[in-house]
Write a protein that holds these residues in place. Structure first.
Motif, PDB file in Angstrom:
ATOM      1  N   GLU A   1      -1.940   7.181  -8.001  1.00 20.45           N
ATOM      2  CA  GLU A   1      -1.854   5.989  -6.982  1.00 20.45           C
ATOM      3  C   GLU A   1      -1.179   6.357  -5.833  1.00 20.45           C
ATOM      4  O   GLU A   1      -1.412   6.011  -4.755  1.00 20.45           O
ATOM      5  CB  GLU A   1      -0.863   5.050  -7.800  1.00 20.45           C
ATOM      6  N   PHE A   2       0.005   7.410  -5.959  1.00 19.10           N
ATOM      7  CA  PHE A   2       0.659   8.131  -4.701  1.00 19.10           C
ATOM      8  C   PHE A   2      -0.649   8.880  -3.810  1.00 19.10           C
ATOM      9  O   PHE A   2      -0.568   8.737  -2.427  1.00 19.10           O
ATOM     10  CB  PHE A   2       1.668   8.844  -5.320  1.00 19.10           C
ATOM     11  N   LYS A   3      -1.494   9.566  -4.446  1.00 23.13           N
ATOM     12  CA  LYS A   3      -2.284  10.267  -3.630  1.00 23.13           C
ATOM     13  C   LYS A   3      -3.373   9.281  -3.002  1.00 23.13           C
ATOM     14  O   LYS A   3      -3.782   9.722  -1.760  1.00 23.13           O
ATOM     15  CB  LYS A   3      -2.833  11.230  -4.738  1.00 23.13           C
ATOM     16  N   VAL A   4      -3.701   8.441  -3.609  1.00 20.64           N
ATOM     17  CA  VAL A   4      -4.618   7.473  -3.240  1.00 20.64           C
ATOM     18  C   VAL A   4      -4.046   6.837  -1.816  1.00 20.64           C
ATOM     19  O   VAL A   4      -4.431   6.534  -0.563  1.00 20.64           O
ATOM     20  CB  VAL A   4      -4.988   6.196  -3.979  1.00 20.64           C
TER      21      VAL A   4
ATOM     22  N   VAL B   1      -5.193   6.593   2.042  1.00 17.40           N
ATOM     23  CA  VAL B   1      -5.464   5.128   2.783  1.00 17.40           C
ATOM     24  C   VAL B   1      -4.581   5.256   3.776  1.00 17.40           C
ATOM     25  O   VAL B   1      -5.189   4.993   5.158  1.00 17.40           O
ATOM     26  CB  VAL B   1      -5.133   4.088   1.841  1.00 17.40           C
ATOM     27  N   TYR B   2      -3.465   5.711   4.057  1.00 13.99           N
ATOM     28  CA  TYR B   2      -2.411   5.966   5.103  1.00 13.99           C
ATOM     29  C   TYR B   2      -3.145   6.702   5.934  1.00 13.99           C
ATOM     30  O   TYR B   2      -3.081   6.254   7.282  1.00 13.99           O
ATOM     31  CB  TYR B   2      -1.348   6.543   4.638  1.00 13.99           C
TER      32      TYR B   2
ATOM     33  N   THR C   1      -0.407   0.407   5.596  1.00  7.75           N
ATOM     34  CA  THR C   1       0.136   0.589   4.302  1.00  7.75           C
ATOM     35  C   THR C   1       1.511   1.294   4.276  1.00  7.75           C
ATOM     36  O   THR C   1       1.677   2.101   5.408  1.00  7.75           O
ATOM     37  CB  THR C   1      -0.848   1.025   3.505  1.00  7.75           C
ATOM     38  N   PRO C   2       2.538   0.799   3.720  1.00  4.85           N
ATOM     39  CA  PRO C   2       3.714   1.616   3.617  1.00  4.85           C
ATOM     40  C   PRO C   2       3.621   3.304   3.480  1.00  4.85           C
ATOM     41  O   PRO C   2       2.582   3.927   2.764  1.00  4.85           O
ATOM     42  CB  PRO C   2       4.448   1.222   2.267  1.00  4.85           C
TER      43      PRO C   2
ATOM     44  N   LEU D   1     -10.318   1.168   5.009  1.00  3.76           N
ATOM     45  CA  LEU D   1      -9.925   1.659   3.439  1.00  3.76           C
ATOM     46  C   LEU D   1     -11.317   2.246   3.236  1.00  3.76           C
ATOM     47  O   LEU D   1     -11.361   3.252   2.480  1.00  3.76           O
ATOM     48  CB  LEU D   1      -9.485   0.427   2.934  1.00  3.76           C
ATOM     49  N   HIS D   2     -12.359   1.669   3.549  1.00  6.73           N
ATOM     50  CA  HIS D   2     -13.815   2.014   2.892  1.00  6.73           C
ATOM     51  C   HIS D   2     -14.557   3.055   3.707  1.00  6.73           C
ATOM     52  O   HIS D   2     -15.422   3.540   3.331  1.00  6.73           O
ATOM     53  CB  HIS D   2     -14.660   0.812   3.156  1.00  6.73           C
ATOM     54  N   THR D   3     -13.678   3.691   4.767  1.00  4.61           N
ATOM     55  CA  THR D   3     -14.207   5.000   4.988  1.00  4.61           C
ATOM     56  C   THR D   3     -13.675   6.154   4.366  1.00  4.61           C
ATOM     57  O   THR D   3     -14.177   7.266   4.793  1.00  4.61           O
ATOM     58  CB  THR D   3     -13.678   5.140   6.758  1.00  4.61           C
ATOM     59  N   VAL D   4     -13.002   5.956   3.428  1.00  4.31           N
ATOM     60  CA  VAL D   4     -12.565   7.130   2.418  1.00  4.31           C
ATOM     61  C   VAL D   4     -13.790   7.196   1.456  1.00  4.31           C
ATOM     62  O   VAL D   4     -13.896   6.221   0.684  1.00  4.31           O
ATOM     63  CB  VAL D   4     -11.333   6.617   1.608  1.00  4.31           C
TER      64      VAL D   4
END
Length: 343
Positions: free
Chosen positions: A71-74, A78-79, A85-86, A142-145
């Motif tokens: 989750e952290f890596k995602v 995203v960031y 996002t934080p 986000l969807h560009t990842v």
């Protein structure tokens, strides 16, 4: 572990990791969901003051959720893609510190509750002007990842690397397996799964999907969107999946005429998403994934109830969520009927 013990252990560990004295000047438990524990921390060191959130698992997380490491890596992916996002700050994979892995992220302002987002007068101006466009443009970012954006092979596999040709078929197989694992029968869900198998659309491109993009998982205040949260259900899939999830009836918090999260209209969200992404939103695909989303949530609700009924993780919240299964079954069948009548 009580909150005082948690404070002491985290202080000691961060002092060791950051090579300078770390003092937690304030710590308190944040309200959260059935799967996650979050704590607000104000941290003081020789070089900085930081307001952070410590995020870890409760005792009984859903099997489909990512580990804290993943989750952290995602969140980092995203960031770095420009999504609001934080800021991810620190990952601790060892269980020896507080009993479970955890990570730290920036603490942001705002509220995420459905009633606040959809009805509070403080947001009236923002709701009428930029709420839809801000969320649509951030989702498009986000969807560009893409799968090729993920350099760690292990993380790529955890996000369930799929192809455009097999994704929907595999998703239905997974849902059937989850349904078979429940102790009771759900014939309405079986009917919907049969329909989905025979009406599956094509997918334009496999992208990173948030997996739980809905009212309740983004923080807002009168100044606007403060950040998108909660990537524990992220995976590779169809962009329409996230759009449909946000539009589901269950996330409108009583404002059924506002089909986007209880605050916006579909045509406006689609238009803003298209402006940022350059990709045309297909209304049929959104409807299809809305049906899929309702079936996923119906099964997920039944799973939550089973956690309570089995005694594994008893709680009134889990029991009450289980009562929602029939609502999602009804909504999925209503959407199928609507699509069939439109043909």
């Amino acid at each position: 572990m009580d909150i005082k013990e948690l404070q002491e252990k985290v202080e000691l560990h961060l002092t060791s990791v950051w090579k300078e004295p770390v003092k937690i000047t304030e710590i308190f438990h944040l309200s959260g969901g059935a799967c996650q524990d979050n704590y607000a921390l104000d941290i003081q060191s020789n070089t900085a003051k930081k307001s952070l959130v410590l995020r870890t698992d409760k005792g009984g997380s859903l099997l489909s959720s990512l580990s804290k490491r993943d989750e952290f890596k995602v969140a980092e992916l995203v960031y770095n893609a420009g999504v609001k996002t934080p800021t991810p700050v620190y990952l601790e994979e060892q269980t020896s510190i507080i009993g479970t892995p955890f990570f730290l992220m920036e603490k942001i302002a705002g509220k995420a509750t459905g009633r606040y987002i959809t009805k509070d007068k403080e947001l009236d101006s923002y709701r009428k002007t930029k709420m839809v466009s801000d969320l649509a443009s951030n989702l498009a970012k986000l969807h560009t990842v893409l799968p090729e954006s993920v350099k760690e092979e292990d993380l790529k596999q955890k996000l369930k690397l799929v192809t455009r040709e097999n994704y929907i078929r595999e998703a239905i197989i997974d849902l059937r397996q989850s349904l078979d694992d429940l102790p009771e029968a759900h014939p309405a869900i079986e009917l919907c799964l049969n329909w989905m198998e025979s009406h599956a659309p094509n997918i334009d491109k496999i992208v990173l999907v948030h997996g739980d993009f809905r009212t309740g998982n983004f923080m807002m205040n009168a100044d606007g969107l403060q950040g998108i949260l909660d990537f524990e259900f992220a995976h590779f899939g169809d962009r329409h999946e996230d759009i449909a999830w946000l539009c589901m009836r269950d996330w409108r918090f009583g404002r059924l005429n506002k089909e986007v999260g209880g605050f916006g209209d579909r045509k406006d969200f689609y238009q803003e998403y298209e402006l940022t992404s350059g990709i045309k939103v297909d209304p049929y695909k959104v409807s299809y994934w809305e049906i899929m989303g309702n079936i996923r949530w119906a099964i997920g609700s039944a799973q939550q109830a089973e956690r309570h009924l089995s005694g594994k993780d008893k709680g009134i919240e889990l029991a009450s969520i289980g009562r929602r299964t029939a609502e999602m079954e009804w909504e999925a069948m209503r959407l199928i009927e609507e699509l069939e009548n439109a043909v």
